[in-house]
Design a protein around this motif. Structure first.
Motif, PDB file in Angstrom:
ATOM      1  N   ALA A  78       0.646  -1.079  -0.064  1.00 30.36           N
ATOM      2  CA  ALA A  78       0.169  -0.559  -0.366  1.00 30.36           C
ATOM      3  C   ALA A  78       1.062   1.087  -0.076  1.00 30.36           C
ATOM      4  CB  ALA A  78      -0.917  -0.259   1.637  1.00 30.36           C
ATOM      5  N   SER A  79       1.786   0.763   0.865  1.00 30.56           N
ATOM      6  CA  SER A  79       2.352   2.654   0.709  1.00 30.56           C
ATOM      7  C   SER A  79       3.509   2.860  -0.909  1.00 30.56           C
ATOM      8  CB  SER A  79       3.814   1.646   1.450  1.00 30.56           C
ATOM      9  OG  SER A  79       5.232   0.809   0.927  1.00 30.56           O
ATOM     10  N   TYR A  80       3.576   2.060  -1.549  1.00 29.40           N
ATOM     11  CA  TYR A  80       4.064   1.813  -3.129  1.00 29.40           C
ATOM     12  C   TYR A  80       3.104   3.453  -3.753  1.00 29.40           C
ATOM     13  CZ  TYR A  80       5.551   1.345  -8.075  1.00 29.40           C
ATOM     14  OH  TYR A  80       6.216   1.550  -9.338  1.00 29.40           O
ATOM     15  N   PRO A  81       3.867   4.486  -4.194  1.00 29.78           N
ATOM     16  CA  PRO A  81       2.622   5.533  -4.524  1.00 29.78           C
ATOM     17  C   PRO A  81       2.115   5.377  -5.825  1.00 29.78           C
ATOM     18  CG  PRO A  81       5.211   5.767  -5.269  1.00 29.78           C
ATOM     19  CD  PRO A  81       5.014   4.848  -4.025  1.00 29.78           C
ATOM     20  N   LEU A  82       2.188   3.976  -6.813  1.00 29.65           N
ATOM     21  CA  LEU A  82       1.711   4.315  -7.749  1.00 29.65           C
ATOM     22  C   LEU A  82       0.436   3.056  -7.346  1.00 29.65           C
ATOM     23  CD1 LEU A  82       4.137   4.419 -10.448  1.00 29.65           C
ATOM     24  CD2 LEU A  82       2.077   6.053 -10.134  1.00 29.65           C
ATOM     25  N   MET A 118      -5.619   7.344 -20.140  1.00 30.56           N
ATOM     26  CA  MET A 118      -4.076   8.344 -20.573  1.00 30.56           C
ATOM     27  C   MET A 118      -3.543   9.264 -19.629  1.00 30.56           C
ATOM     28  SD  MET A 118      -5.230  11.911 -23.554  1.00 30.56           S
ATOM     29  CE  MET A 118      -6.262  12.295 -22.452  1.00 30.56           C
ATOM     30  N   TYR A 119      -4.865   9.186 -18.462  1.00 29.07           N
ATOM     31  CA  TYR A 119      -4.336   9.951 -17.047  1.00 29.07           C
ATOM     32  C   TYR A 119      -3.706   9.006 -16.226  1.00 29.07           C
ATOM     33  CZ  TYR A 119      -5.310  11.444 -12.538  1.00 29.07           C
ATOM     34  OH  TYR A 119      -4.772  12.571 -11.206  1.00 29.07           O
ATOM     35  N   TYR A 120      -3.500   7.239 -16.091  1.00 27.63           N
ATOM     36  CA  TYR A 120      -2.327   7.226 -15.316  1.00 27.63           C
ATOM     37  C   TYR A 120      -1.484   7.087 -15.469  1.00 27.63           C
ATOM     38  CZ  TYR A 120      -2.864   2.811 -16.518  1.00 27.63           C
ATOM     39  OH  TYR A 120      -2.877   0.880 -17.177  1.00 27.63           O
ATOM     40  N   ARG A 176       7.092   9.795 -13.897  1.00 26.86           N
ATOM     41  CA  ARG A 176       6.637   9.305 -12.304  1.00 26.86           C
ATOM     42  C   ARG A 176       5.782  10.656 -11.632  1.00 26.86           C
ATOM     43  NH1 ARG A 176       8.833   4.495 -10.030  1.00 26.86           N
ATOM     44  NH2 ARG A 176       7.147   5.877  -8.277  1.00 26.86           N
ATOM     45  N   LEU A 177       5.469  11.037 -12.125  1.00 25.95           N
ATOM     46  CA  LEU A 177       4.179  12.622 -11.790  1.00 25.95           C
ATOM     47  C   LEU A 177       3.977  12.373 -10.473  1.00 25.95           C
ATOM     48  CD1 LEU A 177       2.252  13.784 -14.803  1.00 25.95           C
ATOM     49  CD2 LEU A 177       4.784  14.531 -14.179  1.00 25.95           C
ATOM     50  N   ASP A 178       4.057  11.159  -9.918  1.00 27.80           N
ATOM     51  CA  ASP A 178       3.628  10.901  -8.425  1.00 27.80           C
ATOM     52  C   ASP A 178       4.786  10.296  -7.557  1.00 27.80           C
ATOM     53  OD1 ASP A 178       5.010   8.419  -9.598  1.00 27.80           O
ATOM     54  OD2 ASP A 178       5.136   7.896  -7.957  1.00 27.80           O
ATOM     55  N   ARG A 179       6.199  11.943  -7.577  1.00 27.82           N
ATOM     56  CA  ARG A 179       6.472  11.664  -6.809  1.00 27.82           C
ATOM     57  C   ARG A 179       6.366  13.550  -6.093  1.00 27.82           C
ATOM     58  NH1 ARG A 179      11.964   9.366 -10.227  1.00 27.82           N
ATOM     59  NH2 ARG A 179      11.657   7.224  -9.409  1.00 27.82           N
ATOM     60  N   ARG A 194       7.038  18.555 -10.311  1.00 25.86           N
ATOM     61  CA  ARG A 194       5.829  17.495 -10.558  1.00 25.86           C
ATOM     62  C   ARG A 194       4.501  17.476  -9.799  1.00 25.86           C
ATOM     63  NH1 ARG A 194      11.176  14.071 -10.628  1.00 25.86           N
ATOM     64  NH2 ARG A 194      10.587  12.947 -12.469  1.00 25.86           N
ATOM     65  N   GLN A 195       4.324  17.649  -8.756  1.00 28.52           N
ATOM     66  CA  GLN A 195       2.574  18.045  -8.068  1.00 28.52           C
ATOM     67  C   GLN A 195       1.790  19.014  -9.013  1.00 28.52           C
ATOM     68  OE1 GLN A 195       1.124  15.844  -4.886  1.00 28.52           O
ATOM     69  NE2 GLN A 195       3.087  14.868  -6.840  1.00 28.52           N
ATOM     70  N   SER A 196       2.912  19.776  -9.388  1.00 22.84           N
ATOM     71  CA  SER A 196       1.824  20.968  -9.685  1.00 22.84           C
ATOM     72  C   SER A 196       1.441  20.673 -11.502  1.00 22.84           C
ATOM     73  CB  SER A 196       2.967  21.969 -10.112  1.00 22.84           C
ATOM     74  OG  SER A 196       3.732  22.755  -8.727  1.00 22.84           O
ATOM     75  N   VAL A 197       2.216  19.794 -11.707  1.00 16.74           N
ATOM     76  CA  VAL A 197       2.220  19.390 -13.330  1.00 16.74           C
ATOM     77  C   VAL A 197       0.692  18.314 -13.350  1.00 16.74           C
ATOM     78  CG1 VAL A 197       2.722  17.818 -14.953  1.00 16.74           C
ATOM     79  CG2 VAL A 197       4.285  19.902 -14.309  1.00 16.74           C
TER      80      VAL A 197
END
Length: 328
Positions: free
Chosen positions: A131-135, A180-182, A189-192, A197-200
């Motif tokens: 569950a800790s894996y961000p993706l 297309m979103y994910y 790696r927009l999850d980092r 990256r968080q803004s994008v």
């Protein structure tokens, strides 16, 4: 999941031809129209002892005129076959044999098979990825979209109404757009948790949500347009295809691991089964047609795709641990 440009173009041509054919040769046959008229007059008059409709048919909203239409389709089809004439479509569809009131039984069965594949994929994701894996949350949501898409597909093939068609299309559109979103979230790696990256990611989320709302609003409030709907899905699919093709090639080049080519195997598989949409033919045994076989052919790729997501996630986690050990 990925789709090659060639397979997408093949699919869109087939679907455009299939979906825009609302009137067919069978509808215009004088013997069919006469049959429906006589059947309705003799069986559907509420003041003249109308024919009883079985409960399981009424449960699926079959009406007396629709029963006449269905019965006359098969009467005309049997007569044409007896005269050596080809089977023709009615209302843009082949004359399927109902099973328990379901219009397209094999499409229902295989849609449910796809649903089970996504349900099992969801279980595999939860069991194999921490569950800790961000993706993980993005992959889990992908599975939910897949389950929902195929539930509405099965409902549509049970009974083809305007509302079931719209729910099928909107659910499928949501599933394709979420794909297309994910995809760029994984590829780039927009999850980092870096500010840029968080803004994008926030901008990308708003963009995709807005696109879906606009898509549904256009179809529902402006015009129900089969050509536009298919074109929109093709464009979205091409974006996913390009990104996953790049990711798969880069992953294999860097790691030379066999599972990195699985997306390519999936693409080849889908290209093969998509050709069925062009090779449309009258249903075998009155129930198994090219479209239902297309649904059957997508079950295997869905299973393999979840295996790929698990392998990729586990490899990513292992590399993260190695990097931390090196730094330590």
């Amino acid at each position: 999941m990925m789709l090659r440009p060639l397979s997408l173009l093949t699919f869109v041509v087939a679907c455009l031809l299939w979906k825009t054919t609302e009137a067919s040769l069978g509808d215009r046959l004088p013997e069919f129209r006469e049959c429906v008229e006589i059947c309705s007059r003799e069986n559907c008059d509420p003041n003249n002892n109308p024919t009883h409709i079985p409960f399981h048919h009424r449960l699926l909203f079959w009406t007396c005129p629709q029963e006449c239409d269905y019965t006359c389709q098969h009467i005309v089809t049997e007569r044409r076959l007896g005269a050596g004439q080809p089977i023709t479509q009615f209302h843009g569809k082949w004359p399927f044999i109902r099973v328990l009131g379901m219009q397209e039984p094999f499409s229902v069965l295989f849609s449910l098979g796809n649903m089970v594949a996504h349900q099992n994929g969801l279980t595999k994701l939860r069991q194999s990825i921490p569950a800790s894996y961000p993706l993980r949350k993005y992959y889990v949501l992908f599975a939910y979209f897949g389950i929902t898409t195929w539930v509405f597909s099965s409902i549509f093939h049970v009974r083809d109404f305007r509302v079931t068609e719209q729910l099928d299309y909107f659910a499928a559109g949501a599933g394709v757009l979420y794909g297309m979103y994910y995809t760029p979230i994984r590829v780039f790696r927009l999850d980092r948790p870096t500010p840029r990256r968080q803004s994008v990611l926030r901008l990308w989320t708003v963009c995709c949500c807005s696109l879906y709302v606009a898509h549904v609003a256009y179809l529902k409030l402006w015009r129900w347009n089969y050509s536009y709907n298919m074109a929109a899905n093709v464009v979205v699919g091409l974006v996913q295809n390009s990104l996953w093709s790049y990711f798969s090639w880069k992953k294999w080049r860097d790691s030379h691991k066999s599972w990195a080519i699985w997306p390519g195997v999936i693409v080849a598989w889908l290209m093969m089964v998509m050709s069925l949409e062009l090779l449309d033919f009258p249903p075998l045994w009155g129930a198994l047609d090219a479209h239902s076989l297309w649904h059957l052919g997508t079950i295997g790729p869905a299973i393999l795709w979840y295996n790929f997501l698990v392998k990729d996630s586990q490899d990513d986690l292992a590399n993260t641990v190695k990097s931390k050990d090196i730094k330590a």
